[in-house]
Design an enzyme around this catalytic site. Structure first.
Site, PDB file in Angstrom:
ATOM      1  N   HIS A 456       0.836  -1.210   0.000  1.00  0.00           N
ATOM      2  CA  HIS A 456       0.000   0.000   0.000  1.00  0.00           C
ATOM      3  C   HIS A 456       0.869   1.257   0.000  1.00  0.00           C
ATOM      4  CE1 HIS A 456      -2.236   3.255   2.021  1.00  0.00           C
ATOM      5  NE2 HIS A 456      -3.214   2.834   1.235  1.00  0.00           N
ATOM      6  N   ARG A 618       6.437  44.857 -13.786  1.00  0.00           N
ATOM      7  CA  ARG A 618       5.225  45.491 -13.285  1.00  0.00           C
ATOM      8  C   ARG A 618       5.571  46.623 -12.323  1.00  0.00           C
ATOM      9  NH1 ARG A 618       1.201  42.051  -9.736  1.00  0.00           N
ATOM     10  NH2 ARG A 618       2.733  42.461  -8.119  1.00  0.00           N
ATOM     11  N   GLU A 745      -6.881  42.692 -14.179  1.00  0.00           N
ATOM     12  CA  GLU A 745      -7.131  42.120 -12.849  1.00  0.00           C
ATOM     13  C   GLU A 745      -8.482  42.558 -12.302  1.00  0.00           C
ATOM     14  OE1 GLU A 745      -3.058  42.326 -10.473  1.00  0.00           O
ATOM     15  OE2 GLU A 745      -3.420  44.094 -11.705  1.00  0.00           O
ATOM     16  N   ASN A 768      -5.070  36.152 -10.086  1.00  0.00           N
ATOM     17  CA  ASN A 768      -5.231  36.114  -8.627  1.00  0.00           C
ATOM     18  C   ASN A 768      -6.233  37.191  -8.225  1.00  0.00           C
ATOM     19  OD1 ASN A 768      -3.164  34.249  -8.675  1.00  0.00           O
ATOM     20  ND2 ASN A 768      -1.578  35.764  -8.253  1.00  0.00           N
ATOM     21  N   CYS A 831      -0.500  35.771 -15.780  1.00  0.00           N
ATOM     22  CA  CYS A 831       0.623  35.667 -14.851  1.00  0.00           C
ATOM     23  C   CYS A 831       0.165  35.390 -13.416  1.00  0.00           C
ATOM     24  CB  CYS A 831       1.487  36.906 -14.911  1.00  0.00           C
ATOM     25  SG  CYS A 831       0.566  38.375 -14.480  1.00  0.00           S
TER      26      CYS A 831
HETATM   27  C1  PEP Z   1      -2.528  38.622 -10.036  1.00  0.00           C
HETATM   28  O1  PEP Z   1      -3.299  39.373  -9.443  1.00  0.00           O
HETATM   29  O2  PEP Z   1      -2.892  37.582 -10.631  1.00  0.00           O
HETATM   30  C2  PEP Z   1      -1.090  38.922 -10.087  1.00  0.00           C
HETATM   31  C3  PEP Z   1      -0.261  38.221 -10.815  1.00  0.00           C
HETATM   32  O3  PEP Z   1      -0.660  39.904  -9.269  1.00  0.00           O
HETATM   33  P1  PEP Z   1      -0.402  39.725  -7.694  1.00  0.00           P
HETATM   34  O4  PEP Z   1      -0.563  38.293  -7.369  1.00  0.00           O
HETATM   35  O5  PEP Z   1       0.964  40.231  -7.440  1.00  0.00           O
HETATM   36  O6  PEP Z   1      -1.479  40.599  -7.129  1.00  0.00           O
HETATM   37 MG    MG Z   2      -2.587  41.296  -8.823  1.00  0.00          MG
END
Ligand code: PEP
Ligand code: MG
Length: 878
Positions: A456, A618, A745, A768, A831
């Site tokens: 297992h 950025r 964003e 994000n 990103c």
């Molecule tokens: C995002 O918002 O996806 C991003 C890449 O920027 P951060 O995570 O730095 O806010």
């Molecule tokens: Mg961001």
């Protein structure tokens, strides 16, 4: 919906019917139809399981009718009958979901056994011991699985008999003792359930079937599904199959084999067996089994047949198979086959080898390797030089490769608890069981004293990509006292050990690890993948070191440099704070002038590492309060006050003034640059001056200046103008090839992407923040409820890990259409963290993004996922 046909005889199915018949059922059907020796049987479909749960754990009346019909057919094929006193039928009842879930659900063997049948079997086999051993095993499994009686209660009966008779091993139990055990089990059964042990095989069958369906919803099955992204909607099938016995004597046995080595991928028959053993004995790790080649000495004919079957299976399935077999009186039976779970290392080798053996094409080879499994190959490995010098404590079986260094723990709960505190732990057990699954997941490595390569621990560890050393029989494991001893050394909970899953060696202390490399078969496979993919892969990197690693892993540029990370370094944070605390523009400019040379240096390093490849930089993004101490950090405030000659009160006031209720929706991103353009001017100047200075040294710098948190075209235009002005001021205009673009964003940016695309030269989805703002989930706090949300199936995966395609994804798709409508060739990337998630990468390919960007170690994963997406799209079009 209830389908009409609920039960399939093995000869009615085939391997394409996995969703309906489960993996095991579909492959038993396929093997039956290929002419391999499979005991007769039938499969109750996964639809029955789905309906069972949909209807409050009740079945359609059709089920019993169809099952009885299948039983009749089974009886006629085998010439045996349930409950018959001359030729009784015994069956196994096993689960089998569409995705393999080894050991997670229940199995019942020897069903059909009762007081009359056991007597018949004594008579027909002349093997009373075997007959009663089979009966007591059946009562144990039935009691445990169907009636949910404690397994240990049955073990206690056995221990009592052994103790009374002064014996230690199960194999030392005589027929009389087994008979006594059956009687004692029946008494306990009645005492605990209030009923006699059921004697009617059909009743046994119905109850066992439903218990297997119920095992779909046990905690361990639920956890396993969550960890492996298996949908709870799929349900399990139930396979009912004529029993064959590996425990009828020394001319019988049972085993598990792989057509190739699942750990290394080597093209060598690989397996284990035990003579005179039944069912799960090999997998359970209770007795350490023998290597399959040794079967050649015991039963040469059967071994030859097995070798022949190995070749047939690979030729037929064109993939490495993992199969179970049983030998009953020298006759071989196949009990299951499936695509074998393998380590990433083995997956890559097998895919490349099979292409070279002309079994599969390059496209198929690329599709054979799960992108997320590459994670295992990208982990650090032991420093070979230091490894040679280290003292080996003991050796076990190299069950799953990798290098693990961590603190020893002795149970799953401790593993989970310590891992939650951020500790790296190695779970050390006598042997593991399915209950340990969460603890295994929390550990960096697994060590067991017992069990073979197919135990297992080994199977599950390989599936998880965890380093595992199994069967270390020199270890004396004392789980109760939380310690083990080995060759005079005592290792206690919390002590650090190192495991080498590739050699099976165990070391006391921590052995240093080094970065992995991309070479050999891995490099070959990646080059094939690159030939198929259309999506470019970039990396998120803030330092020349990370940029360098990513480039070695094949990054084609940087998709995100988060400049704020540079501001936190000890040498600059003081100047950053000075800037924030400055009372006027002049004061801010003075402080910024101190940061600028550092920024220039940062960018020079990154441009040099990425020479010739584009770099998205950025502009400063986080709210300014993140750079200041908080009210409670009195000592820091005091120090800051002394250094900057500002009173602690003034600092406290600034902290208060920067306080926001929703900082992530607050004064951050481009909003900072709109209000304090001097900050962005400094950054842009540093970028251009760095580009000019490295160009003089022959480095080709390709800066792409990116503006975050844009929601309105006017924000973007204002800051793009600022950038172009600084380009002229620094002399970069005409000299340095640069572009200006925006992140997407904020939902408003996605909804007005056409307006943005008229001016912006590139776009990159910051998924994000886009997820945070679209779903309304705080990225910093959502952890509290997202786990239950995923468990309850509201989201199939955490939307911060894998794009919520239905919502956030729709917005992205819409934005791409809008942007490309006005600017067909605009570069659009992603990103957010999703850029390294294979499912999200495939989604990005489908909506037509130009590139994905992820952390350096995920670059190969994204390259492979992008290739998968392109190949699948091509196959769909055909
Ligand atoms: C995002 O918002 O996806 C991003 C890449 O920027 P951060 O995570 O730095 O806010
Ligand atoms: Mg961001």
């Amino acid at each position: 919906m209830t389908a009409d046909k609920l039960v399939y005889m093995f000869e009615e199915g085939d391997r394409t019917m996995k969703v309906l018949l489960g993996g095991k059922g579909a492959n038993l059907a396929e093997m039956t139809n290929t002419g391999l020796p499979v005991p007769y049987g039938f499969t109750i479909t996964t639809q029955v399981c789905k309906d069972y749960y949909a209807n409050g754990q009740k079945h359609s009346p059709l089920l019993d009718e169809q099952m009885m019909h299948a039983v009749k057919k089974l009886e006629s094929k085998t010439g045996k009958k349930f409950g018959d006193t001359t030729n009784p039928l015994l069956v196994s009842v096993r689960s089998g979901a569409p995705a393999s879930m080894p050991g997670m659900m229940d199995t019942i063997l020897n069903l059909g056994m009762n007081d009359a049948v056991v007597a018949t079997i004594v008579e027909s086999t002349k093997n009373e011991r075997f007959a009663f051993d089979s009966y007591r095993r059946f009562i144990t499994m039935f009691g445990n699985v169907v009636m949910e009686m404690r397994h240990s209660a049955f073990e206690e009966i056995m221990d009592e008999i052994k103790h009374k008779n002064h014996i230690k091993l199960d194999t030392e139990m005589t027929t009389e003792m087994l008979k006594e055990m059956v009687e004692m089990q029946k008494v306990m059964y009645k005492k605990e359930t209030g009923e006699d042990f059921p004697q009617d095989p059909i009743e046994q069958l119905k109850r066992a079937r439903d218990a297997v369906f119920r095992s779909w919803m046990t905690d361990r099955a639920i956890v396993y599904r969550r960890l492996n992204h298996i949908s709870p909607e799929w349900g399990t099938a139930v396979n009912v199959q004529e029993m064959v016995f590996g425990n009828t004597g020394e001319d019988s046995g049972t085993g598990v084999a792989f057509t190739r080595n699942p750990s290394t991928g080597e093209n060598k028959f690989y397996g284990e067996f035990l003579m005179n053993a039944q069912g799960e004995d090999v997998v359970a790790g209770i007795r350490t089994p023998k290597k399959v080649e040794e079967l050649g000495n015991v039963l040469p004919k059967v071994y030859e047949q097995l070798v022949d079957i190995r070749a047939k299976l690979e030729e037929h399935y064109k993939d490495m198979q993992d199969f179970e077999f049983t030998i009953e009186h020298e006759k071989l039976y196949m009990l299951q086959t499936r695509n074998g779970k393998r380590t990433a290392h083995a997956a890559v080798k097998i895919a490349v080898d099979m292409e070279q053996e002309k079994l599969i094409t390059k496209e198929e080879a690329v599709l054979r390797v799960d992108p997320s499994s590459l994670d295992q190959l990208l982990h650090k490995q032991f420093d070979l030089k230091l490894l040679k010098e280290a003292k080996v404590l003991t050796s076990g079986l190299p069950a799953s490769p990798g290098a693990a260094v961590g603190k020893v723990v002795f149970n799953a709960a401790d593993a989970k608890m310590m891992a939650e505190k951020g500790e790296k732990v190695i779970l050390s057990r006598l042997e593991t069981s399915p209950e340990d699954i969460e603890g295994m997941h929390s550990s960096v490595g697994i060590l067991t004293a017992r069990g073979g390569m197919t135990s297992h621990a080994a199977v599950v560890a390989r599936g998880m990509g965890k380093c595992c050393v199994s069967g270390c029989d020199e270890l004396t494991m004392n789980e109760k006292e939380k310690m083990f001893t080995c060759n005079g050394t005592v290792v206690k909970e919390g002590d650090i050990i190192s495991l080498d899953g590739s050699t099976g060696k165990v070391y006391v202390g921590a052995i240093p690890v080094v970065e992995p490399t991309l070479s050999g078969d891995f490099a070959t496979l990646m080059s094939w993948a690159d030939g198929f993919r259309t999506l470019k892969v970039r990396t998120n990197a803030d330092t020349p070191k990370d940029a360098d690693i990513a480039r070695k892993f094949g990054a084609e540029g940087i998709g995100l440099v988060r400049t704020e990370h540079m501001f936190f370094e000890a040498t600059r944070i003081k100047a950053v704070r000075e800037m924030i605390l400055a009372k006027d523009l002049e004061g801010r400019k003075k402080a910024l002038a101190k940061i600028e040379p550092y920024q220039k240096e940062d960018f020079e390093g990154i441009f040099s590492a990425m020479n010739g490849l584009p770099v998205i930089i950025r502009m400063l993004d986080p709210p300014l309060h993140e750079f200041l101490p908080n009210h409670e950090q009195k000592k820091e405030i005091e120090e800051l006050s002394n250094e900057l000659k500002v009173t602690p009160k003034e600092i406290q006031e600034t902290i208060t003034s920067l306080h926001e209720f929703n900082p992530m929706l607050g004064f951050r991103g481009c909003r900072l640059a709109v209000v304090y353009p001097e900050i962005m001017e400094m950054q842009v100047r540093a970028i251009f001056n760095a580009a000019i200075s490295v160009s003089a040294k022959g480095v080709k710098a390709l800066p792409e200046i990116e503006i975050p948190i844009v929601g309105n075209i006017k924000e973007y235009s204002m800051l793009a103008d600022l950038t172009h002005r600084v380009a002229i001021e620094t002399g970069a205009k005409g000299k340095i090839h640069y572009t200006v673009g925006t992140m997407i964003e904020v939902p408003r940016a996605a909804l007005t992407a056409d307006l943005l695309a008229k001016n912006a030269e590139f776009m990159s989805f910051g998924t994000n923040d886009l997820t945070q703002m679209t779903c309304g989930f705080s990225r910093d706090d959502a952890g509290k409820f997202l786990v239950p949300y995923v468990e309850k199936g509201i989201y199939s995966r955490d939307p911060f890990q894998s794009i919520d395609q239905e919502g956030v994804g729709l917005l992205m798709k819409h934005a791409v259409t809008l942007a490309r409508g006005v600017n067909p060739n605009i570069d659009i990337g992603i990103c957010g963290e999703h850029g390294g998630d294979p499912e999200s990468v495939e989604f990005c390919h489908r909506i037509g993004l130009s590139n994905v960007s992820c952390s350096p170690y995920r670059v190969p994963i994204a390259r492979l996922a992008a290739a998968h997406a392109a190949i699948k799209e091509k196959q769909k079009k055909k």
